[in-house]
Scaffold this motif. Structure first.
Motif, mmCIF file in Angstrom:
data_model
loop_
_atom_site.group_PDB
_atom_site.id
_atom_site.type_symbol
_atom_site.label_atom_id
_atom_site.label_comp_id
_atom_site.label_asym_id
_atom_site.label_seq_id
_atom_site.Cartn_x
_atom_site.Cartn_y
_atom_site.Cartn_z
ATOM 1 N N LYS A 5 0.829 -1.203 0.000
ATOM 2 C CA LYS A 5 0.000 0.000 0.000
ATOM 3 C C LYS A 5 0.861 1.251 0.000
ATOM 4 C CE LYS A 5 -3.486 2.429 2.730
ATOM 5 N NZ LYS A 5 -4.231 2.471 4.007
ATOM 6 N N ARG A 6 1.944 1.222 0.805
ATOM 7 C CA ARG A 6 2.855 2.367 0.892
ATOM 8 C C ARG A 6 3.551 2.604 -0.452
ATOM 9 N NH1 ARG A 6 1.675 6.125 4.477
ATOM 10 N NH2 ARG A 6 1.732 5.417 6.629
ATOM 11 N N VAL A 7 4.006 1.524 -1.076
ATOM 12 C CA VAL A 7 4.693 1.631 -2.363
ATOM 13 C C VAL A 7 3.775 2.234 -3.408
ATOM 14 C CG1 VAL A 7 5.708 0.320 -4.269
ATOM 15 C CG2 VAL A 7 6.307 -0.246 -1.911
ATOM 16 N N GLN A 11 4.125 5.870 -5.335
ATOM 17 C CA GLN A 11 4.070 5.925 -6.797
ATOM 18 C C GLN A 11 3.040 6.936 -7.280
ATOM 19 O OE1 GLN A 11 3.382 1.801 -7.744
ATOM 20 N NE2 GLN A 11 5.583 1.323 -7.881
ATOM 21 N N ASN A 12 1.975 7.115 -6.513
ATOM 22 C CA ASN A 12 0.948 8.096 -6.870
ATOM 23 C C ASN A 12 1.444 9.527 -6.656
ATOM 24 O OD1 ASN A 12 -0.912 6.133 -7.574
ATOM 25 N ND2 ASN A 12 -1.789 6.003 -5.504
ATOM 26 N N ILE A 13 2.414 9.682 -5.730
ATOM 27 C CA ILE A 13 2.961 11.015 -5.437
ATOM 28 C C ILE A 13 3.964 11.448 -6.512
ATOM 29 C CG2 ILE A 13 4.431 12.298 -3.817
ATOM 30 C CD1 ILE A 13 3.122 10.587 -1.593
ATOM 31 N N ASP A 30 18.108 12.980 -7.710
ATOM 32 C CA ASP A 30 17.445 11.678 -7.524
ATOM 33 C C ASP A 30 17.181 11.399 -6.055
ATOM 34 O OD1 ASP A 30 17.535 11.307 -10.231
ATOM 35 O OD2 ASP A 30 19.310 10.021 -10.204
ATOM 36 N N ASP A 31 18.164 11.684 -5.207
ATOM 37 C CA ASP A 31 17.989 11.441 -3.769
ATOM 38 C C ASP A 31 16.861 12.285 -3.205
ATOM 39 O OD1 ASP A 31 20.000 9.603 -3.760
ATOM 40 O OD2 ASP A 31 21.530 10.946 -2.935
ATOM 41 N N ALA A 32 16.825 13.574 -3.604
ATOM 42 C CA ALA A 32 15.781 14.472 -3.099
ATOM 43 C C ALA A 32 14.404 14.002 -3.559
ATOM 44 C CB ALA A 32 16.049 15.894 -3.579
ATOM 45 N N PHE A 33 14.302 13.533 -4.776
ATOM 46 C CA PHE A 33 13.022 13.052 -5.316
ATOM 47 C C PHE A 33 12.509 11.867 -4.510
ATOM 48 C CE2 PHE A 33 9.988 11.181 -8.183
ATOM 49 C CZ PHE A 33 9.483 12.240 -8.927
ATOM 50 N N SER A 37 9.229 11.902 -1.987
ATOM 51 C CA SER A 37 8.122 10.968 -2.237
ATOM 52 C C SER A 37 7.729 10.250 -0.945
ATOM 53 C CB SER A 37 8.518 9.945 -3.306
ATOM 54 O OG SER A 37 8.796 10.584 -4.522
ATOM 55 N N ALA A 38 8.719 9.767 -0.219
ATOM 56 C CA ALA A 38 8.456 9.067 1.045
ATOM 57 C C ALA A 38 7.882 10.029 2.087
ATOM 58 C CB ALA A 38 9.737 8.426 1.556
ATOM 59 N N TYR A 39 8.450 11.244 2.136
ATOM 60 C CA TYR A 39 7.982 12.222 3.130
ATOM 61 C C TYR A 39 6.540 12.635 2.860
ATOM 62 C CZ TYR A 39 7.506 16.519 5.801
ATOM 63 O OH TYR A 39 7.055 17.486 6.664
ATOM 64 N N LEU A 40 6.217 12.906 1.603
ATOM 65 C CA LEU A 40 4.872 13.367 1.269
ATOM 66 C C LEU A 40 3.831 12.276 1.491
ATOM 67 C CD1 LEU A 40 5.595 15.533 -1.896
ATOM 68 C CD2 LEU A 40 5.055 16.305 0.417
ATOM 69 N N ASP A 41 4.251 11.019 1.412
ATOM 70 C CA ASP A 41 3.346 9.919 1.734
ATOM 71 C C ASP A 41 2.915 10.013 3.201
ATOM 72 O OD1 ASP A 41 2.018 7.376 1.431
ATOM 73 O OD2 ASP A 41 3.710 6.487 2.498
ATOM 74 N N TRP A 42 3.893 10.285 4.068
ATOM 75 C CA TRP A 42 3.568 10.490 5.490
ATOM 76 C C TRP A 42 2.763 11.782 5.681
ATOM 77 C CZ3 TRP A 42 4.947 14.794 8.310
ATOM 78 C CH2 TRP A 42 4.673 14.757 9.678
ATOM 79 N N TYR A 43 3.106 12.810 4.926
ATOM 80 C CA TYR A 43 2.458 14.120 5.052
ATOM 81 C C TYR A 43 0.957 14.020 4.735
ATOM 82 C CZ TYR A 43 1.232 18.948 3.841
ATOM 83 O OH TYR A 43 0.618 20.173 3.766
#
Length: 510
Positions: A5-7, A11-13, A30-33, A37-43
């Motif tokens: 679900k997280r993955v 991917q949607n972000i 690439d690292d920032a992207f 993506s991971a941060y905005l999922d939590w956000y």
């Protein structure tokens, strides 16, 4: 299932972040992207609950393109909140960009500041980083730094202590260079941020030096404090003595620390430096003495750069030739004498080449102008001795006082590396350290002064001060000075005088 679900959520972000890049013209590393993506999922999880949301302020962020994107992002997640939009913009801007749009807010102000930073870095580090692409790249890097500092978003570098220790000089030069940026943000840049910028500069230097080393294909690297003056003469002497060895141009400490050392087998340095990659570092005087030359030759032989001669074969061959035409009274003694001769012939020949047999300069004032020659009974300390030596150059406005300050600083930091002969200090710094015109001075002390305030340190009787506006205009005069210093009779004449008049009148060579 939770991981899947997280993955899918991340991917949607990703398309939303791609949309930000398209709208603004700013592209993430690439690292920032990945991190965003991971941060905005939590956000997204946080803002789903109205209780967790920030205050819905009426203050509209100044960057309307970023605001439009943030509102779209929030609206997709059923949120309309200017406070959250502002927070989202700040978070996005604090991430590292790989490419920045010159027309986008913030970058236009940083571009001229980046230019100043590069100029300051080149001046203090003694390097020549190219301005063209570097200005844009550094500005792009500083854009994220600007937003992090402006909005109080803390960054912690995981290897800060290691960078400070391993790249001490690089870190120090970076701290000096970024002062225009600190004035712009009206805050001091934290060490963690400085470490990022320092590594950025280090990467640029490493790329340039790797390119140079690849072109030159050197066997031995020469390292000194500044890369000028005596180091160029050292390179010339090394090439004269060992023409079969490829020696590099003189590198300063910073360039050495950030070079790849590709194909380098030995490092010859006039100052104490840290060993890297297991390559042997040989410390020598700026003007090598007999023992220095023996150590250099031994080190070159050890690395297979100079062929080791076979004295025994040469001796036997000589004995065969001699016996054809002469009667040998004592074979063993003759063999011993020939062996001694063969072992020392190369060293003696090269040493004799460097000695003065007849010099057109017979008096000191033919090398130094009369007003630039000084004689004093004693100086209370090293700083006072330096001031006395450079006093004529201050009066001539050839240098500024900060030039003397720099020499004192370099001596304290690196030790007696400016000592070129016993009791002789060739005091100098770089052209950018307060030099107005090329000039030389000579000071003889009746009573020697010590580098530091104890009798165990190096004792100095002669200080030769020189200042140069470039890397070549002083070399001919400096070469004349070196010839005098290497002439034992001339030095005895100088050291035997008891007043300035004798110093001026006595011939150096009778």
């Amino acid at each position: 299932s939770l991981l899947a679900k997280r993955v899918k959520s991340v991917q949607n972000i990703n398309p939303l972040l791609k949309e930000f890049e398209r709208m603004t013209g700013n592209f993430f590393t690439d690292d920032a992207f990945i991190c965003l993506s991971a941060y905005l999922d939590w956000y997204i999880d946080r803002i789903q609950n109205p209780v967790n949301r920030l205050e819905n302020t009426n203050v509209i962020p100044s960057n309307l393109i970023a605001l439009e994107w943030a509102q779209k992002f929030l609206f997709k997640n059923h949120v309309v909140n200017l406070g959250e939009a502002s927070y989202l913009i700040n978070t996005i801007h604090s991430s590292q960009f790989d490419k920045a749009n010159k027309e986008y807010g913030g970058i236009q102000e940083i571009l001229p500041i980046a230019k100043k930073i590069i100029f300051r870095f080149n001046r203090i580090a003694g390097v020549n980083l190219r301005l063209d692409s570097l200005q844009v790249n550094l500005s792009t890097h500083l854009l994220a730094t600007y937003y992090r500092i402006k909005y109080g978003i803390s960054y912690k570098h995981p290897d800060l202590d290691l960078i400070k220790q391993k790249y001490e000089q690089l870190f120090s030069f970076t701290k000096f260079s970024v002062r225009p940026f600190e004035e712009f943000v009206k805050k001091d840049i934290p060490d963690d941020e400085l470490a990022l910028i320092a590594l950025y500069f280090g990467g640029e230097i490493k790329a340039i030096e790797a390119e140079n080393l690849k072109k030159q294909k050197n066997d031995v690297m020469i390292v000194c404090s500044s890369g000028i003056g005596t180091s160029r003469i050292l390179k010339q002497q090394l090439e004269d003595r060992f023409p079969e060895v490829a020696f590099s141009k003189p590198y300063n400490t910073l360039s050495y620390e950030n070079s790849s050392l590709e194909d380098i087998k030995l490092i010859v340095s006039t100052i104490k430096i840290k060993n890297r990659k297991g390559i042997n570092v040989l410390k020598v005087s700026a003007i090598p003495g007999k023992q220095d030359w023996k150590n250099i030759e031994s080190a070159l032989k050890k690395e297979g750069l100079v062929k080791t001669k076979n004295p025994k074969m040469n001796i036997e061959g000589l004995l065969d030739i001699i016996s054809e035409y002469a009667r040998i009274e004592n074979v063993n003694e003759l063999k011993k004498a020939l062996k001694q001769y063969i072992e020392n012939s190369s060293t003696n020949f090269l040493n004799n080449k460097s000695k003065i047999t007849n010099n057109s300069h017979t008096k000191l004032e033919e090398i130094f102008t009369k007003s630039n020659i000084s004689f004093v009974d004693h100086a209370n300390n090293f700083r006072e001795a330096l001031s006395l030596a450079f006093e004529p150059l201050i009066k001539n406005r050839s240098i500024e006082t900060k030039y003397i300050d720099k020499i004192e600083y370099l001596t304290k930091k690196y030790g007696p590396y400016m000592m070129i002969e016993k009791g002789v200090l060739l005091a100098h710094a770089k052209p950018g350290d307060g030099v107005n015109k090329t000039d030389f001075s000579f000071l003889l002390l009746k009573k020697p002064v010590h580098l530091v305030n104890n009798n165990d340190s190096e004792a100095i009787k002669i200080i030769i001060g020189f200042a140069t506006v470039d890397t070549s205009s002083h070399l001919e005069k400096l070469n004349d000075i070196m010839k005098i210093l290497q002439n034992g009779k001339a030095m005895n004449n100088i050291l035997s005088v008891s007043k300035k008049e004798q110093l001026l009148e006595n011939s150096l060579i009778n």
